[in-house]
Design a protein around this motif. Structure first.
Motif, PDB file in Angstrom:
ATOM      1  N   MET A  82      14.686  21.430  -7.541  1.00 22.96           N
ATOM      2  CA  MET A  82      14.167  20.546  -6.505  1.00 22.96           C
ATOM      3  C   MET A  82      13.288  19.473  -7.126  1.00 22.96           C
ATOM      4  O   MET A  82      13.408  18.293  -6.771  1.00 22.96           O
ATOM      5  N   LYS A  83      12.474  19.885  -8.118  1.00 24.97           N
ATOM      6  CA  LYS A  83      11.631  18.895  -8.791  1.00 24.97           C
ATOM      7  C   LYS A  83      12.506  17.800  -9.371  1.00 24.97           C
ATOM      8  O   LYS A  83      12.228  16.608  -9.249  1.00 24.97           O
ATOM      9  N   LYS A  84      13.596  18.267  -9.961  1.00 29.78           N
ATOM     10  CA  LYS A  84      14.492  17.343 -10.625  1.00 29.78           C
ATOM     11  C   LYS A  84      15.019  16.304  -9.628  1.00 29.78           C
ATOM     12  O   LYS A  84      15.086  15.118  -9.920  1.00 29.78           O
ATOM     13  N   MET A  85      15.356  16.812  -8.425  1.00 32.13           N
ATOM     14  CA  MET A  85      15.912  15.919  -7.426  1.00 32.13           C
ATOM     15  C   MET A  85      14.879  14.896  -6.979  1.00 32.13           C
ATOM     16  O   MET A  85      15.173  13.706  -6.848  1.00 32.13           O
ATOM     17  N   ILE A  86      13.645  15.372  -6.757  1.00 32.23           N
ATOM     18  CA  ILE A  86      12.599  14.445  -6.324  1.00 32.23           C
ATOM     19  C   ILE A  86      12.360  13.395  -7.399  1.00 32.23           C
ATOM     20  O   ILE A  86      12.247  12.201  -7.114  1.00 32.23           O
ATOM     21  N   MET A  87      12.336  13.859  -8.666  1.00 32.36           N
ATOM     22  CA  MET A  87      12.150  12.913  -9.758  1.00 32.36           C
ATOM     23  C   MET A  87      13.252  11.862  -9.755  1.00 32.36           C
ATOM     24  O   MET A  87      13.007  10.670  -9.922  1.00 32.36           O
ATOM     25  N   ARG A  91      15.022  10.824  -7.257  1.00 30.28           N
ATOM     26  CA  ARG A  91      14.829   9.888  -6.154  1.00 30.28           C
ATOM     27  C   ARG A  91      13.714   8.896  -6.461  1.00 30.28           C
ATOM     28  O   ARG A  91      13.831   7.708  -6.162  1.00 30.28           O
ATOM     29  N   LEU A  92      12.653   9.393  -7.069  1.00 26.55           N
ATOM     30  CA  LEU A  92      11.532   8.502  -7.363  1.00 26.55           C
ATOM     31  C   LEU A  92      11.934   7.478  -8.426  1.00 26.55           C
ATOM     32  O   LEU A  92      11.540   6.308  -8.362  1.00 26.55           O
ATOM     33  N   ALA A  93      12.764   7.932  -9.374  1.00 22.09           N
ATOM     34  CA  ALA A  93      13.270   6.988 -10.375  1.00 22.09           C
ATOM     35  C   ALA A  93      14.091   5.907  -9.678  1.00 22.09           C
ATOM     36  O   ALA A  93      13.992   4.716  -9.983  1.00 22.09           O
ATOM     37  N   LEU A 124      13.651   4.939  -6.767  1.00 20.14           N
ATOM     38  CA  LEU A 124      12.719   4.096  -6.025  1.00 20.14           C
ATOM     39  C   LEU A 124      12.269   2.914  -6.892  1.00 20.14           C
ATOM     40  O   LEU A 124      12.289   1.765  -6.454  1.00 20.14           O
ATOM     41  N   VAL A 125      11.918   3.230  -8.130  1.00 17.72           N
ATOM     42  CA  VAL A 125      11.505   2.171  -9.053  1.00 17.72           C
ATOM     43  C   VAL A 125      12.636   1.160  -9.226  1.00 17.72           C
ATOM     44  O   VAL A 125      12.446  -0.055  -9.127  1.00 17.72           O
ATOM     45  N   PHE A 126      13.820   1.702  -9.451  1.00 16.61           N
ATOM     46  CA  PHE A 126      15.003   0.867  -9.610  1.00 16.61           C
ATOM     47  C   PHE A 126      15.201  -0.027  -8.388  1.00 16.61           C
ATOM     48  O   PHE A 126      15.420  -1.233  -8.504  1.00 16.61           O
ATOM     49  N   VAL A 127      15.079   0.571  -7.201  1.00 17.65           N
ATOM     50  CA  VAL A 127      15.287  -0.188  -5.969  1.00 17.65           C
ATOM     51  C   VAL A 127      14.218  -1.259  -5.805  1.00 17.65           C
ATOM     52  O   VAL A 127      14.512  -2.400  -5.445  1.00 17.65           O
ATOM     53  N   VAL A 128      12.964  -0.905  -6.105  1.00 19.80           N
ATOM     54  CA  VAL A 128      11.890  -1.891  -5.955  1.00 19.80           C
ATOM     55  C   VAL A 128      12.180  -3.112  -6.817  1.00 19.80           C
ATOM     56  O   VAL A 128      12.109  -4.253  -6.363  1.00 19.80           O
ATOM     57  N   PHE A 139       8.299  -7.900   3.537  1.00 25.45           N
ATOM     58  CA  PHE A 139       8.933  -7.084   4.578  1.00 25.45           C
ATOM     59  C   PHE A 139      10.137  -6.337   4.030  1.00 25.45           C
ATOM     60  O   PHE A 139      10.263  -5.123   4.199  1.00 25.45           O
ATOM     61  N   THR A 140      11.050  -7.055   3.353  1.00 22.84           N
ATOM     62  CA  THR A 140      12.241  -6.380   2.819  1.00 22.84           C
ATOM     63  C   THR A 140      11.850  -5.289   1.843  1.00 22.84           C
ATOM     64  O   THR A 140      12.455  -4.219   1.826  1.00 22.84           O
ATOM     65  N   LEU A 141      10.834  -5.567   1.044  1.00 14.56           N
ATOM     66  CA  LEU A 141      10.387  -4.569   0.091  1.00 14.56           C
ATOM     67  C   LEU A 141       9.931  -3.300   0.804  1.00 14.56           C
ATOM     68  O   LEU A 141      10.342  -2.181   0.467  1.00 14.56           O
ATOM     69  N   LEU A 142       9.116  -3.501   1.808  1.00 13.87           N
ATOM     70  CA  LEU A 142       8.585  -2.364   2.560  1.00 13.87           C
ATOM     71  C   LEU A 142       9.719  -1.559   3.190  1.00 13.87           C
ATOM     72  O   LEU A 142       9.775  -0.327   3.099  1.00 13.87           O
ATOM     73  N   ILE A 143      10.648  -2.288   3.827  1.00 12.73           N
ATOM     74  CA  ILE A 143      11.766  -1.618   4.489  1.00 12.73           C
ATOM     75  C   ILE A 143      12.608  -0.848   3.476  1.00 12.73           C
ATOM     76  O   ILE A 143      13.015   0.286   3.722  1.00 12.73           O
ATOM     77  N   SER A 144      12.846  -1.457   2.327  1.00  7.81           N
ATOM     78  CA  SER A 144      13.692  -0.788   1.337  1.00  7.81           C
ATOM     79  C   SER A 144      13.027   0.459   0.786  1.00  7.81           C
ATOM     80  O   SER A 144      13.677   1.476   0.584  1.00  7.81           O
ATOM     81  N   ILE A 145      11.730   0.358   0.545  1.00  2.00           N
ATOM     82  CA  ILE A 145      11.020   1.548   0.080  1.00  2.00           C
ATOM     83  C   ILE A 145      11.106   2.631   1.148  1.00  2.00           C
ATOM     84  O   ILE A 145      11.388   3.796   0.863  1.00  2.00           O
ATOM     85  N   GLY A 146      10.929   2.207   2.386  1.00  2.00           N
ATOM     86  CA  GLY A 146      11.052   3.146   3.493  1.00  2.00           C
ATOM     87  C   GLY A 146      12.426   3.808   3.490  1.00  2.00           C
ATOM     88  O   GLY A 146      12.555   5.014   3.672  1.00  2.00           O
ATOM     89  N   TYR A 147      13.443   3.010   3.212  1.00  2.00           N
ATOM     90  CA  TYR A 147      14.819   3.514   3.185  1.00  2.00           C
ATOM     91  C   TYR A 147      14.988   4.581   2.120  1.00  2.00           C
ATOM     92  O   TYR A 147      15.585   5.619   2.352  1.00  2.00           O
ATOM     93  N   VAL A 148      14.458   4.286   0.933  1.00  2.00           N
ATOM     94  CA  VAL A 148      14.573   5.257  -0.161  1.00  2.00           C
ATOM     95  C   VAL A 148      13.846   6.542   0.218  1.00  2.00           C
ATOM     96  O   VAL A 148      14.338   7.646  -0.017  1.00  2.00           O
ATOM     97  N   LEU A 149      12.678   6.393   0.855  1.00  2.00           N
ATOM     98  CA  LEU A 149      11.928   7.581   1.260  1.00  2.00           C
ATOM     99  C   LEU A 149      12.697   8.385   2.304  1.00  2.00           C
ATOM    100  O   LEU A 149      12.728   9.608   2.260  1.00  2.00           O
TER     101      LEU A 149
END
Lengths: 338, 307, 323, 292
Positions: free
Chosen positions: A1-6, A8-10, A12-16, A306-316
């Motif tokens: 599970m840790k691996k999966m969260i990591m 996703r967070l990676a 997130l950086v990519f998406v940002v 705005f797009t940044l916020l929405i996209s981060i929200g999407y990844v979350l």
């Protein structure tokens, strides 16, 4: 599970980075000059140049981008050209309203969508199935900006039962801000009057906004319920004497919900998108209205923020979806242990 | 005709590596039918796929008529259409959107235009269709209009259109009913005689293997544990796995047959143990070392310490 | 008699009218007996099994006839009553062990769920019984397996668990529909042994549905042969296999490669399996039968006792007997 | 609650014929969808014959007239006949909706099939780009694209085509992955047939039906999105008689002149609904999973 969260967070950086990159360069191919918009048509070349300098618009594009990313990382989304306030402040002011509306619509969609989907699957080809089909097809075909109008016309124009715009009556003070959600804040401060008023205000826009997603969820639940009900293990369970609610709930629905989770996740994202239109119609002071105004004003920092916020929200949201999967599907849990 | 030398195929799933086929040697003579038998996951199908170009061998050499089929992970067809495959499931082996005629002629698309014209003549198509037991007017129909047995006939006709010399039959009758299976087995035998074909016949059904094959290789967990002439293997099985396989075959008329069972996994194990160590009822300490092949009789070898 | 089916017919209604998949099926099973039904695809053997527990879909209609289980007609009782019967009095095992278990529920929980249904026990006790049930089907480390999910187990293991589920009550009758078809031969033998053992131990009657003559010969005391939704022959397994009377049974046995001489062609049955949508007027096997005459094609034969306790539905067979 | 749910999945039947037509005949809702589309297309094509009004001609004297024999759906704030504007607008809405989906489906199939069939790096690159697009809510991205390209009907259409591509890439890819494992594709590989030929002959034709279902459903959505962009001022610009743009002006007069935004909305709803009815019907007919 840790691996999966990591993972996703990676992502997130990519998406940002991706999102800032795309939205930044997109906003720079928009024909139009924000500096000109700011100073007005009659200002001299001199002032125009000065404002450009202030905004950093005289620099080469890639330097502008690097500066922008640097600022974003330090939490500075720039200053809105239109409102002259820091974008981050604007967004934090408007975001809770949008989120409250989207959440309300989301719960309405889940609360009605899941039972209706189950009912349609169990009563396949009978009344409730046909009803749910018509109900959901009209849901996805309904233009939100139009159904909103019709509802206002009916409930505000003719019946006068509900207000047509805003989050709360103008003569009532908004509750002290804790979460930014009026419904919750008013309850927290024990202000029943404010609660009633905000409930009245949120009901129509939330209903209108939820309709399309409700339809999507209903169809998905129906489809996966039907698939699960046709599976061998259901037949085995029936042959072993399992029936009624236990069969439907513990054996069928639990597994039918697994593929539904993705759709629900996507649908929450669509709700945020749909909120833009709903907010315009209902005069809901959220981000949607803010962004529409910003787009017509070519307010780059605001749009990008705005797009940044929405996209981060999407990844979350996707992270939440993954976590839900993880808890619903043991096979996934197992395959994570490498 | 076919030479398989020290072939290995490793599948990776996550961090796990599984040898689907390991260190396998097998040579097939012109005109014989070699059976590959084993349970699911024994690697018999994977071996077949490496012959037909569907799976890349991780290691080792496969040669057809002395020429290597795989060079640097690339499948080389000396002459397309020389090796053909008939698969198990006639349900999915025919494209549902193509007419029977186009299905049967499809392999010709890999040939050069001269050969294509020559082999794709209408008379030849009709002859082949009739030969496998189809009617001429079936030509313009779609696969879903046929039963399982008929579809398998279509698949056989398709394999024959290029005049192959070698055919890989991958469980060709496993999805068929008994009464239809007999028809298809007969057809395959007749065709072999008529066209002097060489078969590799993959099956989990021992009695089909016995009826169809000259030689049989018994596979377990990717390894050939015993190989020899059918008669010899059936009458005088040497490897404990072959024995279990033969004893668990439900027989129609023998009332009492001594049944040998698998053993439960031992606590002790080793990487280099015999492939059958985990389940072997006769295992001993020596089995923790991989056994070599030893001869039982002429052409009959097996891989076990305990004989 | 534990189970008695009398003249049961089943029709499936589809887009284009209905298809009769079972035609006047009669059979009976006594206590402790193992009865086998053998047939190819489309013979109606699985439908027969499903019709007993009323597990056929909504598009199926069971017309006329009766299915008496301990004297009560299963076709007449209410849905609630048949639900109460399923698993408790009649257990069922299906072909596909890979998909027959709840994919996201632990094995122990699944078993306990069924045990709670059928016996008045506490949750804790149900779980203990579940572990015991796993032991009864010869699963090593039952506690360990109870805490696993189906996908962590092999096909053979899963089929054992499916059997444990069906035997949880334990029922008076176990219906097994192709229980070993999806398994390797070596595992098949183990499962068949297990079924035989459970039959011995609990005196449970077993109805086994298969296409495999080998399974029949190994397990069953009596055998029914089905073709085209009808029973064409029935009798003791020995009688049916060694002295088959119906041309279809004979042909089927001859078509097996098991004992055939590799130098000779197999005696295949010509033609294709009967299309249920075009049921002929006469004997349904007549089109493929080597000895059928004109009379066979136009008149339907009934099941008659040709030898003591050995029935066959064939005009020719009857004549043979009369001659 | 009844537990008598359809459970017998496979009737022992050797041959099954696709009963597509039998099912289509019985599917009333699909037919209703076809009829609505047919009527809307026909009336918008015949608009010059059916109405004598010019959709863009301003006639201030007759502004805000309610529905009457003369103007069935009333007139707008500058006296244009709303019915004729709706009929002419139908050409734009339907045409652009269909065009957007045709473009996106074509691109999606090509990329998705390539991605699924070859795998490896090509797959990774294509799919990561699709993930990027999917990181935005569709409507927001369409709005941003439309704004970037400059507000016009064509650009709105393009924006929608772009944001919908990932749906088709994913669909075509997953279909390809399934088909690649099918024996008829494996057989073709063993024959030594060229991959491009395999894709064109086996993969694409067999993956088309889910794409067609998705496309039909999406046309309804595309029509809505074009109208939404028009409503937000990011699509068709006045005086173009586009439905969304009409509502965008009309809604300000909602409480006094209800007919103005109502009728274009009804047409919008009806056409989107019709495509959804058809798509839903086709799915029921073609999708083996939804059959009993």
């Amino acid at each position: 599970m840790k691996k999966m969260i990591m993972k996703r967070l990676a992502l997130l950086v990519f998406v940002v980075f991706g999102v800032t990159f795309v939205s930044f360069f997109l906003s720079h191919i928009i024909p139009g000059d924000p500096a000109r918009m700011m100073v007005g048509q009659r200002a001299s070349e001199e002032t125009l140049k000065q404002v450009r300098g202030q905004l950093g618009l005289d620099q080469p594009v890639w330097i502008q981008y690097v500066t922008y990313v640097k600022n974003v990382i330090s939490g500075d989304l720039g200053t809105s050209i239109r409102t002259q306030k820091p974008v981050l402040d604007d967004l934090t002011a408007f975001f809770p309203a949008t989120l409250e509306l989207a959440m309300a619509a989301f719960f309405i969609a889940l609360l009605i969508g899941i039972p209706l989907g189950v009912l349609a699957a169990v009563k396949k080809d009978r009344f409730w199935d046909h009803f749910s089909r018509l109900f959901s097809i009209s849901g996805v075909s309904m233009p939100v900006f139009w159904s909103g109008l019709i509802i206002i016309l009916l409930f505000y124009g003719y019946l006068g039962w509900f207000p047509a715009s805003g989050r709360i009556d103008l003569n009532i003070n908004p509750p002290t801000r804790v979460t930014g959600f009026y419904l919750i804040d008013s309850l927290l401060s024990g202000d029943i009057v404010a609660f009633k008023s905000s409930l009245k205000h949120i009901l129509l826009p939330a209903l209108v906004l939820s309709y399309a997603q409700l339809a999507v969820i209903t169809r998905q639940v129906r489809a996966s319920m039907l698939e699960v009900l046709g599976q061998d293990y259901i037949r085995t369970a029936m042959a072993n004497g399992i029936h009624g609610w236990v069969l439907l709930y513990r054996y069928a629905l639990r597994n039918a919900l697994i593929p539904t989770v993705t759709v629900v996740g996507i649908s929450f994202g669509s709700l945020l998108g749909g909120a833009v239109v709903t907010e315009t119609i209902f005069g809901w002071p959220g981000m949607g209205k803010y962004v529409v105004d910003s787009i017509s004003y070519l307010d780059f920092p605001a749009i990008m923020g705005f797009t940044l916020l929405i996209s981060i929200g999407y990844v979350l949201i996707n992270l939440v979806v993954d976590l839900t999967y993880y808890f619903l599907d043991p096979q996934l849990r197992e395959s994570e242990v490498d | 005709m076919i030479d398989i030398h020290q072939v290995r195929k490793t599948f990776k799933t996550g961090a796990m590596k599984i040898d689907a086929v390991k260190d396998t040697n097998l040579s097939i003579q012109q005109g014989e039918t070699v059976g590959l038998v084993g349970e699911s996951g024994s690697g018999k199908s994977t071996l077949g796929k490496m012959l037909s170009g569907l799976e890349t061998p991780t290691d080792g050499m496969i040669a057809y008529k002395g020429i290597e089929l795989w060079k640097k992970k690339k499948f080389k067809r000396l002459r397309p259409g020389e090796i053909q495959t008939v698969f198990q499931d006639p349900q999915s082996s025919l494209d549902p959107r193509m007419r029977v005629k186009d299905i049967i002629l499809e392999p010709l698309l890999a040939l050069n235009s001269k050969e294509r014209k020559e082999k794709g003549k209408m008379e030849r198509l009709i002859y082949l269709m009739k030969r496998v037991g189809l009617k001429e007017d079936h030509m313009n129909r779609y696969p879903h209009e046929f039963s399982g047995g008929q579809r398998q006939r279509i698949a056989i006709a398709r394999a024959l259109i290029t005049d192959p010399q070698f055919m890989i039959l991958d469980e060709p009758t496993s999805a068929l009913d008994i009464s239809v299976q007999a028809q298809v087995l007969n057809l395959l035998k007749e065709l072999k005689r008529e066209k002097n074909l060489t078969y590799i016949f993959i099956s989990h059904n021992m009695s089909v293997i016995r009826y169809m094959c000259d030689r049989v290789a018994v596979m377990y967990k990717g390894k050939i544990v015993e190989i020899g002439p059918v008669q010899s293997i059936f009458q005088n099985p040497k490897h404990p796995y072959t024995k279990i396989l033969l004893s668990s075959l439900p027989s129609l008329f023998e009332e009492t047959k001594e049944k040998i069972n698998f053993s439960h996994p031992p606590s002790l194990s080793s990487e280099s143990a015999c492939v059958f160590y985990q389940k072997c009822p006769l295992r001993q300490e020596i089995c923790l070392k991989e056994p070599c092949y030893q001869p039982a009789s002429e052409n009959h070898t097996f891989s076990c310490h305990l004989q | 008699m534990l189970l008695e089916m009398k003249d049961v017919s089943v029709e499936f209604t589809g887009m284009r009218g209905s298809v009769q998949v079972l035609k006047n099926i009669s059979l009976n099973i006594s206590k402790g007996e193992i009865l086998g039904i053998v047939g190819e695809s489309g013979s109606g053997k699985s439908v027969t099994a499903l019709s007993i527990l009323r597990l056929l879909g909504n598009n199926a209609k069971t017309s006329n006839g009766e299915i008496l289980f301990n004297g009560t007609d299963l076709l007449k009782i209410r849905t609630k009553e048949i639900q109460a019967l399923r698993g408790k009095k009649i257990g069922m095992v299906f072909q596909e062990p890979m998909t027959a278990l709840h994919p996201t529920m632990k094995i122990g929980r699944q078993l306990a769920e069924v045990i709670e249904r059928h016996r008045a026990v506490s949750k804790k006790a149900a779980f203990r019984l579940a572990v015991q049930a796993l032991k009864d089907v010869h699963i090593h480390d039952p506690e360990l397996v109870a805490a696993k999910y189906p996908f962590e187990l092999s096909g053979g293991m899963r089929q054992r668990i499916v059997i444990a589920l069906a035997m949880a009550a334990p029922p008076d009758l176990l219906i097994a529909d192709e229980p070993t078809t999806a398994l390797d031969v070596t595992i098949q033998a183990e499962i068949l042994n297990l079924i035989k053992e459970l039959n011995n131990k609990n005196d449970t009657s077993v109805l086994i549905i298969t296409h495999d003559m080998g399974v029949i010969s190994q397990l069953c005391q009596r055998t029914l042969v089905m073709y085209g939704g009808e029973i064409v022959e029935s009798g003791s397994t020995n009688g049916v296999l060694k002295n088959p009377k119906h041309p279809y049974t004979k042909a089927l046995l001859n078509a097996l490669p098991d004992l055939a001489d590799p130098a000779q062609p197999l005696q295949a049955i010509p033609g294709e399996i009967m299309d249920l949508r075009h049921r002929p007027n006469g004997c349904s096997f007549a089109a493929r039968c080597s000895i059928a005459g004109e009379y066979c094609r136009t008149h339907q034969p009934a099941l008659v006792e040709i030898l003591p306790q050995h029935y066959t539905a064939c005009w020719k067979g009857e004549k043979e007997q009369n001659d | 609650m009844s537990a008598e749910i359809q459970t017998v999945k496979q009737i022992e039947k050797p041959i099954t014929i696709h009963p597509v037509w039998y099912k289509l005949k019985n599917n009333k809702m699909t037919w209703i969808g076809f009829v609505i589309i047919f009527v809307i297309i026909l009336t918008s094509l015949l608009a010059p014959v059916l109405t004598s009004y010019d959709p863009t001609k301003i006639y201030i004297v007759e502004k805000f007239q309610g529905p009457s024999g003369k103007h069935w759906f009333g007139t707008d704030e500058v006296g244009r006949d709303i019915l004729s504007r709706i009929l002419y607008g139908g050409r734009l809405s339907l045409g652009m909706g269909v065009l957007a989906i045709l473009i996106t489906a074509a691109i999606g199939i090509v990329l998705g099939t390539i991605s699924g069939f070859f795998g490896g790096y090509i797959d990774q690159i294509i799919m990561r780009i699709m993930d990027m697009i999917l990181a935005f809510p569709t409507l927001i991205l369409a709005m941003a694209l439309a704004a970037a390209l400059g507000p016009s009907l064509q650009n709105a259409m393009l924006a929608i085509a772009i944001v919908k591509i990932p749906v088709y890439v994913r669909l075509a890819r997953s279909e390809t992955l399934v088909l690649r494992e099918k024996l008829f594709v494996k057989s073709a590989i063993t024959f030594g047939i060229h991959p491009v030929r395999i894709i064109l002959k086996h993969i694409v034709p067999n993956s088309l039906s889910p794409v067609i279902i998705q496309a039909t459903l999406d046309i309804g959505d595309a029509i809505l999105m074009i109208a939404t962009l028009g409503f937000l001022g990011l699509g068709a610009q006045p005086p173009t008689p586009e439905w969304g743009a009409m509502i965008s002006i009309g809604w300000k007069y909602l409480l006094d002149f209800w007919w103005y935004p109502t009728f274009p909305g009804i047409f919008l709803f009806m056409s989107s609904c019709a495509f959804n009815l058809i798509g839903d019907g086709i799915r029921d007919i073609l999708d083996p999973k939804s059959n009993s």
